[in-house]
Design an enzyme around this catalytic site. Structure first.
Site, PDB file in Angstrom:
ATOM      1  CE  LYS A  33      -0.798   0.285   4.920  1.00  0.00           C
ATOM      2  NZ  LYS A  33      -0.084   1.541   5.211  1.00  0.00           N
ATOM      3  CB  THR A  34       3.969   2.107   1.746  1.00  0.00           C
ATOM      4  OG1 THR A  34       3.498   1.902   2.952  1.00  0.00           O
ATOM      5  CG2 THR A  34       4.753   3.540   1.874  1.00  0.00           C
ATOM      6  CG  ASP A 225      -1.080   5.041   5.174  1.00  0.00           C
ATOM      7  OD1 ASP A 225      -1.743   4.012   4.711  1.00  0.00           O
ATOM      8  OD2 ASP A 225       0.075   5.061   5.492  1.00  0.00           O
ATOM      9  CD  GLU A 226      -2.296   1.547   8.301  1.00  0.00           C
ATOM     10  OE1 GLU A 226      -3.429   0.925   8.123  1.00  0.00           O
ATOM     11  OE2 GLU A 226      -1.010   1.076   8.225  1.00  0.00           O
ATOM     12  CD  GLN A 256      -3.591  -4.962   8.265  1.00  0.00           C
ATOM     13  OE1 GLN A 256      -2.376  -4.872   8.918  1.00  0.00           O
ATOM     14  NE2 GLN A 256      -3.569  -4.848   6.934  1.00  0.00           N
ATOM     15  NE  ARG A 611       1.191  -7.658  11.098  1.00  0.00           N
ATOM     16  CZ  ARG A 611       0.917  -6.933  10.047  1.00  0.00           C
ATOM     17  NH1 ARG A 611       1.691  -5.989   9.746  1.00  0.00           N
ATOM     18  NH2 ARG A 611      -0.105  -7.062   9.275  1.00  0.00           N
TER      19      ARG A 611
END
Length: 762
Positions: A33-34, A225-226, A256, A611
Site C-alpha cells: 500500500k505504501t 493512509d490507514e 486490520q 506479521r
C-alpha cells in the site's frame, strides 16, 4: 525521471491512475500500500497537480518521511518538498499555528503530552477537594480524551444525559466539571493537548468559514493512509476538507482495524461508499510478504467476521511450512518452548535474533518469555518501555525550553521554578497560584509583574530575568544554541554531572543525548521543505508529535522483539510467535458478550498472523497465574478457526521439553522421548485428538485409589473429567500436583492429588 509505474501489478496500477473523484483502496496485509500511495502522489504531480495542492495524512512521521522521499526519488526533483505530508496531528498543528489567533491562542502554543495533561488533572482534582484515588488522573484523562475525539466539548458533556448517567454509575459525577476546568486551564496556559489538535482543527473549520474555504481550495487532492484507524474527529475534518472537490483517496484494510480503544471506528471505512457517489473501489489482494500457508490461515480466521469487506489474500511466494500449534502445561513452559524453538531455528535455518518476534495480547504476559530468553542468553528488546522523552531529566530540560517558547505555560513553569534549587518553595508557588486566580492572570504575569501582584522575591526576580534572557535569544539563535545556554546557565547540567552514582551518570548521559538530538536537528535539512526552520519552537513541536513507531531507533538491532500485537501493527518478521491463545485472554474476557468487540479481537489475531513472513507459531498454556491465582484455561476459539490441514500440533510440559538441538516444531518432535517410553500415552493422545468425548458417567461402584502409588504415565478416572493420563507430578509429599490430560473435552488439568478422588485404570 524513472518510470514510476514500473513494477506495479494490475490492481495497483488501476489505483494509481485513477486521478479525479473518490477512491477507496482496500489494501490487504503486505500488499504494497505504501508503494501505491507514493506512486499515486507521483502520478498526480506528473499530471500537472501542484504539490502545494496535495495533502497526505498518515499515522506516523516515519511513514510520512518515507512517502515524501519515495515521491522525490520517483520524480527526480525536489517538488516533493512542497507536499503537505504528515501525521494528522503534525499537519493540523502546523495549520493551527498559522490560524491560532482565530481561536484565541498564541501561535507558539505549547503542546502537552499525556503526562502533562494528567498532571494538570491531578492539580484540578486536588483543588476541587476530590478523592484522587477515586478520580484517578488516568481515568479522567481517558474520559476527556474520548469526549474530544467524539467532538464533545465540556458544555455538551455536562448536558448529555447518557454521559452523565454513565459517570453517575461509576460514582464520578463531577468529571464534566473537571473537564471544564481542564479546558480553561489549558487555554489560560496557551496550550493544547494531543486531542486538542484534532478538536480545535474541527472548531476552526466549523466556526470560521473563511478558514474552511481556504483549506478546501488549497487541498484539492487528499490521500489518507490507514483509514480504518481514523476516529470520528478525523473523519469529520477530512469530510469537510474534501467536500468541495471530492478528490479523496483512502487506503486501508478493515480487517486490520484494531484501535477502537483509542476511538477508531471501523465504520469509517465500511461506510465510505455511502459518503460519496461513484466511488471507485480497488482491492489489493496480492501479498508480497508471507507464504501461502500463512495467508490461508489468515483468510480462514478473518472469514468468520460478519462485518467486513470481502477479500482473499494470495501470493506467488512459496507454499511454506505449516503453522505450529503448541500446547504447554503452564505459562512458564510456554516461555521455555518459545526460547527453545528460537534456538533450534537459529541452529537449523541460521536465523538471526532480529528475525524473531513474540507477540502477546497484554504486556503482563512478557515475564515468562523474558526469563526464558535470559536463561538461554538470547538477547531481546521489550518494545513499549519508557520513551526517552518521558524520562524525568529529559522532561525537566524540555520544560525549560517550553517555558522559553511559551511563558504562559504554567505547568512547565511549576516544574522548573525551583529546579535546580533556588529557594522558591512549595508554599511560595501555592501563594502565586492563589494570587493568579484572584487576579485572573497567568502564573507568568504574576511573577513577572510584582508591582501588580504584590508578590516580591529576589529569587523570583532572578528566575524571571533568566527566562527573559533566554527568550531574547530566540530570534537570532537556533534551537541548539538556546538549549546549550539553558544547560549552562541554569546549572541543570552541572547538577547532573555532580551526581557520580550509576543512576546519576545515566541521567547525565540522557541530557547529553538530548543536546545531541537538538544539534542533529539544527544540522539536518528540513523535512517540511519550506524555510529551514531550526528554531526552538520547531524542534519542540517535532519531538512532541513523535509517535511510538517513530521512536524505535534500534529497529535493526540483532535482538528478539517482544511486544503486544497492537504495537506490532505495520511490522513484519520472518518468524513470529503468537502466544497466549486462551479463552478470556485472547479473545479478552471483556469482548465475549458483544459481537463488535469479538470481531475486533479476531482482527487482532489476523494482524498477528500476517506479521509472519516464513514461519508462524501459535501457543497456549493449560494453566497460568493471573491476578495471583492459578487459572485453568480453555484453548481460544480462534484456534478452532485454523484449518486442520495447515496445523502441526505439538505438546510440551515441564517433564518433556525438547533438549538443545531437538526439534521444537511438529507433533512427534516434542513428544518423542515420552511416547517412545509410553506407547499407550501416544495411543490415548491420538484418540483424544480425534474429537471431544461424550459427557462422562463414572464407572459403577467408583472407588478412589490411594494417591501414593500414582506415577507419570498412569491412566486414571475422575468422576467429573473422565479418563485421563498423568503427564506430570510436581511438589513435595504433602502437596503433590498432577498434570492430567483429560482429552479434548477438558484438556490438561492441574489437580492436587491429596484432595483429588482418582481411580487408577492401569
Amino acid at each position: 525521471m524513472q518510470n514510476y509505474l514500473e513494477g506495479l501489478n494490475e490492481q495497483q496500477q488501476i489505483a494509481v491512475e485513477h486521478v479525479d473523484g473518490p477512491i477507496m483502496i482496500i489494501a490487504g496485509a503486505g500488499s504494497g500500500k505504501t508503494k501505491v500511495l507514493t506512486t499515486r502522489i507521483a502520478h498526480l504531480m506528473h499530471n500537472g497537480v501542484d504539490a502545494f495542492n496535495i495533502l497526505a495524512l498518515t499515522f506516523t512521521n516515519k511513514a510520512a518521511a518515507e512517502m515524501k522521499e519515495r515521491v522525490e526519488r520517483a520524480l527526480g526533483n525536489s517538488e516533493a518538498r512542497n507536499l503537505y505530508i504528515g501525521t494528522f496531528h503534525s499537519v493540523f498543528a502546523r495549520i493551527l499555528r498559522a490560524e491560532a489567533n482565530k481561536l484565541g491562542y498564541p501561535n507558539n502554543f505549547t503542546i502537552y503530552d499525556t503526562d502533562d495533561a494528567k498532571s494538570i488533572i491531578k492539580d484540578i482534582v486536588k483543588e476541587m477537594n476530590l478523592d484522587d484515588k477515586h478520580y484517578k488522573a488516568a481515568y479522567v484523562y481517558n474520559r476527556i480524551s474520548a469526549a474530544k475525539n467524539s467532538l464533545i466539548d465540556p458544555v455538551i458533556y455536562k448536558q448529555d444525559t447518557q454521559i452523565q448517567q454513565e459517570d453517575a454509575r461509576t460514582t464520578r459525577p463531577l468529571i464534566g466539571d473537571i473537564y471544564e476546568a481542564y479546558a480553561k486551564r489549558c487555554f489560560k496556559n496557551g496550550a493544547m493537548d494531543f486531542d486538542d489538535l484534532l478538536f480545535k482543527m474541527y472548531v476552526l473549520l466549523t466556526h470560521f468559514p473563511d478558514a474552511l474555504a481556504k483549506y478546501q481550495g488549497r487541498f484539492r487532492y487528499i490521500l489518507i493512509d490507514e483509514y480504518q484507524d481514523t476516529n470520528l474527529a478525523q473523519y469529520a475534518i477530512v469530510k469537510m476538507l474534501a467536500a468541495r472537490n471530492e478528490n479523496i483517496c483512502v487506503v486501508g484494510d478493515d480487517a486490520q482495524s484494531i484501535y477502537s480503544f483509542r476511538g477508531a471506528t471501523v465504520q469509517n471505512i465500511l461506510q465510505f461508499q455511502d459518503d460519496y457517489e461513484d466511488v471507485k473501489i480497488v482491492k489489493l489482494e496480492q501479498n508480497y510478504r508471507s507464504t501461502q500457508t500463512i495467508l490461508n490461515v489468515a483468510n480462514n480466521v478473518i472469514g468468520n467476521n460478519k462485518n467486513q469487506i470481502q477479500k482473499e489474500l494470495w501470493t506467488s511466494n512459496v507454499e511454506g511450512e505449516k503453522l505450529v500449534l503448541a500446547r504447554t502445561m503452564t505459562d512458564n513452559d510456554e516461555g521455555r518452548f518459545v526460547a527453545d524453538a528460537i534456538k533450534e531455528q537459529q541452529m537449523r535455518n541460521h536465523y538471526g535474533n532480529k528475525d524473531f518476534a513474540v507477540l502477546y495480547r497484554t504486556n503482563a504476559q512478557s515475564r515468562s518469555f523474558e526469563e526464558s530468553l535470559r536463561r538461554m542468553n538470547i538477547p531481546y528488546k521489550l518494545v513499549g518501555g519508557t520513551s526517552f522523552y518521558q524520562r524525568k531529566e529529559v522532561k525537566d530540560y524540555l520544560a525549560y525550553l517550553r517555558v522559553i517558547v511559551n511563558s504562559q505555560d504554567e505547568e512547565n513553569i511549576k516544574r522548573i521554578i525551583n529546579y535546580p534549587t533556588r529557594g522558591i518553595g512549595k508554599t511560595s508557588v501555592e501563594r502565586i497560584l492563589v494570587r493568579a486566580n484572584e487576579l485572573d492572570k497567568t502564573f507568568w504575569e504574576v511573577i513577572s509583574q510584582p508591582e501588580m501582584s504584590g508578590i516580591h522575591s529576589s529569587q523570583l526576580e532572578g528566575f524571571v530575568m533568566m527566562i527573559k534572557s533566554f527568550r531574547a535569544m530566540l530570534e537570532k539563535h537556533n534551537a541548539y544554541d538556546v538549549a546549550f545556554a539553558v544547560g549552562k546557565h541554569t546549572g541543570l547540567v552541572q547538577e547532573l554531572y555532580n551526581d557520580k552514582s550509576v543512576e546519576g551518570l545515566a541521567r547525565y548521559e540522557n541530557v547529553q543525548e538530548l543536546l545531541n538530538s537538538i544539534k542533529e536537528f539544527t544540522e539536518t535539512p528540513d523535512e517540511e521543505g519550506e524555510l529551514l526552520d531550526k528554531s526552538l519552537g520547531s524542534y519542540l513541536q517535532q519531538i512532541t508529535l513523535l509517535t511510538d513507531a517513530d521512536q524505535n531507533n534500534d529497529a535493526d538491532a540483532d535482538v528478539v522483539k517482544l511486544m503486544t500485537i497492537h504495537a506490532a501493527k505495520g511490522l513484519e518478521y520472518p518468524c513470529v510467535f503468537v502466544v497466549g491463545l486462551e479463552e478470556n485472554l485472547f479473545p479478552s474476557s471483556m469482548s465475549l458478550y458483544d459481537r463488535a468487540d469479538l470481531e475486533e479481537e479476531r482482527r487482532l489475531f489476523y494482524v498477528a498472523i500476517t506479521r509472519a513472513k516464513d514461519r508462524l507459531w501459535v501457543t497456549y498454556a493449560n494453566s497460568r497465574y493471573r491476578f495471583g491465582s492459578l487459572v485453568q484455561n480453555e484453548p481460544s476459539r480462534f484456534i478452532q478457526e485454523i484449518p486442520e490441514n495447515h496445523l502441526d500440533r505439538t505438546f510440551t510440559g515441564a517433564s518433556n521439553r525438547p533438549g538443545p538441538g531437538q526439534a521444537a516444531g511438529g507433533f512427534g518432535s516434542m513428544l518423542n522421548n515420552t511416547f517412545d517410553k509410553m506407547p499407550s500415552l501416544k495411543k490415548l493422545a491420538d484418540k483424544l485428538a480425534a474429537g471431544a468425548p461424550a459427557p462422562h458417567t463414572p464407572t459403577a461402584n467408583f472407588v478412589a485409589d490411594e494417591v501414593v502409588g500414582m506415577t507419570v504415565g498412569m491412566q486414571v478416572e475422575h468422576q467429573k473429567f473422565g479418563f485421563g493420563t498423568i503427564l506430570t507430578i510436581e511438589g513435595g509429599a504433602n502437596n503433590r500436583i498432577a498434570g492430567i490430560d483429560f482429552g479434548a473435552g477438558h484438556g490438561v488439568k492441574k489437580i492436587m492429588l491429596n484432595y483429588a478422588k482418582l481411580r487408577i485404570v492401569k
